[in-house]
Design a protein around this motif. Structure first.
Motif, mmCIF file in Angstrom:
data_model
loop_
_atom_site.group_PDB
_atom_site.id
_atom_site.type_symbol
_atom_site.label_atom_id
_atom_site.label_comp_id
_atom_site.label_asym_id
_atom_site.label_seq_id
_atom_site.Cartn_x
_atom_site.Cartn_y
_atom_site.Cartn_z
ATOM 1 N N GLY A 41 -50.360 -58.824 30.916
ATOM 2 C CA GLY A 41 -50.297 -59.894 31.909
ATOM 3 C C GLY A 41 -50.050 -61.253 31.269
ATOM 4 O O GLY A 41 -50.699 -61.610 30.290
ATOM 5 N N HIS A 42 -49.078 -61.977 31.753
ATOM 6 C CA HIS A 42 -48.757 -63.319 31.275
ATOM 7 C C HIS A 42 -48.845 -64.298 32.444
ATOM 8 O O HIS A 42 -48.583 -63.927 33.586
ATOM 9 C CB HIS A 42 -47.337 -63.375 30.694
ATOM 10 C CG HIS A 42 -47.176 -62.582 29.453
ATOM 11 N ND1 HIS A 42 -46.776 -61.271 29.465
ATOM 12 C CD2 HIS A 42 -47.366 -62.917 28.152
ATOM 13 C CE1 HIS A 42 -46.721 -60.827 28.218
ATOM 14 N NE2 HIS A 42 -47.077 -61.795 27.408
ATOM 15 N N ALA A 43 -49.182 -65.531 32.133
ATOM 16 C CA ALA A 43 -49.209 -66.566 33.170
ATOM 17 C C ALA A 43 -47.813 -66.746 33.762
ATOM 18 O O ALA A 43 -47.649 -66.940 34.958
ATOM 19 C CB ALA A 43 -49.720 -67.885 32.587
ATOM 20 N N TYR A 58 -29.528 -60.335 29.694
ATOM 21 C CA TYR A 58 -30.773 -60.606 30.382
ATOM 22 C C TYR A 58 -31.504 -61.737 29.687
ATOM 23 O O TYR A 58 -31.305 -62.003 28.515
ATOM 24 C CB TYR A 58 -31.666 -59.363 30.479
ATOM 25 C CG TYR A 58 -32.133 -58.830 29.152
ATOM 26 C CD1 TYR A 58 -33.355 -59.221 28.613
ATOM 27 C CD2 TYR A 58 -31.364 -57.933 28.432
ATOM 28 C CE1 TYR A 58 -33.792 -58.738 27.399
ATOM 29 C CE2 TYR A 58 -31.787 -57.441 27.221
ATOM 30 C CZ TYR A 58 -33.007 -57.837 26.709
ATOM 31 O OH TYR A 58 -33.428 -57.354 25.508
ATOM 32 N N VAL A 59 -32.346 -62.422 30.450
ATOM 33 C CA VAL A 59 -33.142 -63.535 29.949
ATOM 34 C C VAL A 59 -34.597 -63.229 30.288
ATOM 35 O O VAL A 59 -34.899 -62.817 31.412
ATOM 36 C CB VAL A 59 -32.727 -64.867 30.598
ATOM 37 C CG1 VAL A 59 -33.622 -66.000 30.139
ATOM 38 C CG2 VAL A 59 -31.265 -65.171 30.314
ATOM 39 N N VAL A 60 -35.482 -63.421 29.315
ATOM 40 C CA VAL A 60 -36.907 -63.201 29.533
ATOM 41 C C VAL A 60 -37.657 -64.433 29.051
ATOM 42 O O VAL A 60 -37.436 -64.906 27.944
ATOM 43 C CB VAL A 60 -37.418 -61.960 28.757
ATOM 44 C CG1 VAL A 60 -38.916 -61.791 28.948
ATOM 45 C CG2 VAL A 60 -36.663 -60.715 29.183
ATOM 46 N N VAL A 61 -38.532 -64.949 29.911
ATOM 47 C CA VAL A 61 -39.404 -66.058 29.534
ATOM 48 C C VAL A 61 -40.841 -65.595 29.781
ATOM 49 O O VAL A 61 -41.195 -65.243 30.907
ATOM 50 C CB VAL A 61 -39.113 -67.332 30.353
ATOM 51 C CG1 VAL A 61 -40.106 -68.429 30.003
ATOM 52 C CG2 VAL A 61 -37.684 -67.783 30.138
ATOM 53 N N LEU A 62 -41.630 -65.550 28.716
ATOM 54 C CA LEU A 62 -43.035 -65.169 28.811
ATOM 55 C C LEU A 62 -43.885 -66.299 28.263
ATOM 56 O O LEU A 62 -43.559 -66.889 27.239
ATOM 57 C CB LEU A 62 -43.320 -63.906 27.984
ATOM 58 C CG LEU A 62 -42.568 -62.639 28.371
ATOM 59 C CD1 LEU A 62 -42.865 -61.528 27.375
ATOM 60 C CD2 LEU A 62 -42.938 -62.214 29.773
ATOM 61 N N ALA A 63 -44.966 -66.584 28.937
ATOM 62 C CA ALA A 63 -45.889 -67.607 28.454
ATOM 63 C C ALA A 63 -47.300 -67.211 28.870
ATOM 64 O O ALA A 63 -47.513 -66.644 29.931
ATOM 65 C CB ALA A 63 -45.534 -68.981 29.026
ATOM 66 N N GLY A 64 -48.225 -67.480 28.003
ATOM 67 C CA GLY A 64 -49.613 -67.178 28.295
ATOM 68 C C GLY A 64 -50.496 -67.610 27.134
ATOM 69 O O GLY A 64 -50.029 -68.161 26.142
ATOM 70 N N ARG A 65 -51.767 -67.317 27.261
ATOM 71 C CA ARG A 65 -52.732 -67.671 26.245
ATOM 72 C C ARG A 65 -52.527 -66.836 24.991
ATOM 73 O O ARG A 65 -52.287 -65.623 25.071
ATOM 74 C CB ARG A 65 -54.140 -67.427 26.810
ATOM 75 C CG ARG A 65 -55.202 -68.088 26.003
ATOM 76 C CD ARG A 65 -56.567 -67.917 26.677
ATOM 77 N NE ARG A 65 -57.362 -67.127 25.765
ATOM 78 C CZ ARG A 65 -57.966 -65.993 26.029
ATOM 79 N NH1 ARG A 65 -57.902 -65.490 27.229
ATOM 80 N NH2 ARG A 65 -58.648 -65.359 25.122
#
Length: 70
Positions: A41-43, A58-65
């Motif tokens: 799980g990512h924000a 494809y484009v992937v953007v992941l961000a999280g703690r």
């Protein structure tokens, strides 16, 4: 080598002689494949398919703690 549930299900679907024929390196590569498919799980988890100059990409953007330890 500890196997994850995905790996156990995968091996159970194979003929027993084939399932036991993998080398340690092959089993590790298969486990890596299953690990890469799982999603943590990512924000922000934004994934899109695009066409760029006639190519599919494809484009992937992941961000999280940050959870990794040094």
């Amino acid at each position: 080598m500890e196997r994850n549930p995905d790996m156990l299900r995968f091996l159970a679907q194979l003929e027993p002689s084939l399932a036991t024929s993998f080398t340690r390196a092959q089993l590790e590569a298969i486990e890596l494949h299953f690990a890469m498919r799982s999603r943590v799980g990512h924000a922000i988890d934004w994934r899109r398919r695009i066409r760029l100059l006639g190519l599919r990409a494809y484009v992937v953007v992941l961000a999280g703690r940050e959870r990794a330890t040094d």
